[in-house]
Design an enzyme around this catalytic site. Structure first.
Site, short mmCIF file in Angstrom:
data_model
loop_
_atom_site.label_atom_id
_atom_site.label_comp_id
_atom_site.label_asym_id
_atom_site.label_seq_id
_atom_site.Cartn_x
_atom_site.Cartn_y
_atom_site.Cartn_z
N GLU A 127 9.83 -15.20 -11.56
CA GLU A 127 8.36 -16.12 -11.80
C GLU A 127 7.57 -16.15 -13.12
OE1 GLU A 127 5.72 -12.84 -10.03
OE2 GLU A 127 6.22 -13.41 -7.75
N GLU A 238 10.58 -13.62 -1.46
CA GLU A 238 9.71 -12.37 -1.86
C GLU A 238 8.88 -12.35 -0.77
OE1 GLU A 238 8.12 -10.35 -5.96
OE2 GLU A 238 10.18 -10.83 -6.11
#
Ligand SMILES: *[C@@H]1O[C@H](CO)[C@@H](O)[C@H](O)[C@H]1NC(C)=O
Ligand SMILES: *[C@@H]1O[C@H](CO)[C@@H](O)[C@H](O)[C@H]1NC(C)=O
Ligand SMILES: *[C@@H]1O[C@H](CO)[C@@H](O)[C@H](O)[C@H]1NC(C)=O
Length: 452
Positions: A127, A238
């Site tokens: 991220e 995720e």
């Protein structure tokens, strides 16, 4: 007909064998303490022995560095070798500690002869582009990276494994889907072998994100990611739905809704697409995404067997109980489902953030803000992530009313605004950063609206 079914079944089996399934594992416990080999072994054993299911034999990591050290290899590696759990290794790329991450990777290669048998991929970063985005920085998500730096790091990691036992391992990067669809980041996609997708409808505050719309939001964001992937594989790195925690938009955190999300989203993926669920265990965090109530508790909080999948279109399924399910649910909080998805309220406005930069266990809450009504032509995406240390333990999130009680480190926040939105984050413990280890945690939320 019969033979056709046999063939289809055989193909399904073949596919199942080809897809990895497992959970994300942060490097710290919920209280911020470092995990060691025995802790990872316990978790890997629990994942493999979850009652009512099987095949959770893969682990995604966020950092190569063992907590409390400068650049010793993370002890999840020997644990994975002893438990025969495959590894999606991760290097924490933001924050300036890549030299130590790469040193730990090289040490691991030198130290563990059988490492190549366990490693099925390496993610350079997690991220980072999200944190580097407008929404990520607006929400105080912590240090991120631009595409050029990330491409350089990807090259460094390729160079580091060249000529070693891991030379054939594929290299990817994990990010939120709205970071992937940002065309300014295209060079990163060019440099990779696969893309890791993070997405959380629970955090998609800018649209109706009740459990009834969750599957659609998830699939839409995966499709958008695939559309920019240039034919490369998209791995689900995720996703998950919390069993407890604050209401986010229309999204209600409850065991019943986590069950529904599992049935609708996890079940179709498992065996077909490489998937690392968020998460095995994070009892004590809020929101809490764990499928079980403790690192050694093999009785899940809800039914993971996928046997009731075909009846989940009605909300009744969420309430059905299976013998494998411990329905006494310690963490159920807030209301339980059914009614959660009226799809009515959401759009518009929600914001706020939960943040912490202690790396250890405190959280502070700050509100961020914003709101803009969405039109039906607007899409939103949510995501959340974890970092080196406490991914597993904190799932901060946000929204107007966010409660900031996750433990672990890191921060997260979510906010949303009309066409761009909010998010999650990870921050580092300044002390651990100084010592060279990654701490931080995360999760957060990203809600990004994209006009079509
Ligand atoms: C798109 O990506 C670039 C490069 O990472 C970043 O600078 C920019 O802020 C991103 N755009 C948005 C809207 O976040
Ligand atoms: C769903 O599963 C049940 C039994 O598990 C079966 O009886 C029923 O026909 C299935 N429904 C559909 C639509 O496949
Ligand atoms: C079910 O969960 C509750 C609450 O977490 C726990 O006290 C109980 O021991 C669990 N039961 C089993 C059989 O695991």
């Amino acid at each position: 007909m019969f033979s056709k079914q046999v063939v289809a079944f055989a193909m399904a089996l073949a596919t199942a064998e080809a897809a990895y399934q497992g959970f994300n594992y942060g490097s710290t416990n919920v209280d911020g303490s470092s995990k060691y080999q025995a802790d990872y072994e316990t978790e890997f054993q629990t994942a493999k022995n979850l009652v009512g299911t099987s095949g959770f034999t893969s682990a995604r990591l966020y950092t190569m560095i063992q907590g409390g050290t400068t650049n010793d290899p993370i002890q999840a590696i020997p644990a994975a070798i002893s438990e025969d759990t495959s590894l999606l290794l991760g290097l924490w790329a933001s924050g300036g500690n890549m030299a130590n991450e790469i040193a730990a990777l090289k040490s691991a290669i030198g130290k563990y002869d059988s490492l190549s048998k366990q490693v099925i991929g390496i993610s350079v970063g997690s991220e980072d582009m999200y944190r580097n985005s407008v929404t990520g920085s607006k929400s105080g998500a912590g240090p991120g990276l631009g595409p050029e730096e990330l491409v350089d790091y990807i090259k460094e990691v390729r160079a580091a494994i060249a000529g070693t036992s891991l030379s054939g391992v594929s290299i990817g990067h994990v990010d939120t889907w709205d970071a992937w669809t940002n065309s300014s980041n295209a060079a990163v996609i060019d440099a990779l072998d696969w893309l890791g997708f993070d997405g959380y409808p629970y955090f998609q505050l800018t649209m109706a994100n009740g459990i009834d719309n969750a599957k659609e939001l998830f699939e839409e964001s995966v499709q958008k990611t695939q559309s920019v992937a240039k034919g490369k594989e998209v791995w689900i790195t995720e996703t998950g739905w919390p069993v407890s925690g604050p209401k986010e938009g229309d999204a209600v955190a409850s065991i019943a809704n986590a069950q529904e999300y599992w049935n609708q989203v996890a079940c179709p993926l498992l065996g077909n697409t490489n998937t690392w669920w968020y998460l095995l265990d994070d009892a004590g965090a809020s929101p809490s995404f764990g499928v079980t109530s403790g690192p050694s508790n093999t009785t899940p909080l809800y039914d993971l067997s996928c046997k009731s999948v075909n009846s989940t279109s009605s909300s009744s399924a969420a309430g059905s109980e299976k013998s494998a399910v411990n329905s006494s649910g310690s963490s159920s909080s807030g209301s339980t489902s059914g009614a959660s998805s009226t799809g009515a309220s959401s759009t518009g406005a929600s914001s706020g953030s939960v943040s912490s930069d202690t790396g250890a266990s405190s959280f502070s809450t700050t509100s961020v803000a914003s709101s803009t009504p969405l039109t039906s032509a607007t899409k939103a995406a949510g995501s959340s992530s974890g970092s080196g240390s406490s991914a597993g333990s904190s799932a901060g999130s946000s929204s107007g009313s966010s409660s900031g009680s996750s433990s672990g480190s890191g921060s997260s926040s979510g906010s949303s605004s009309g066409s761009a939105a909010s998010a999650s984050s990870t921050q580092f413990n300044s002390a651990s950063r100084a010592s060279g280890s990654v701490f931080g945690a995360i999760v957060a939320a990203v809600v990004l609206g994209i006009a079509v």
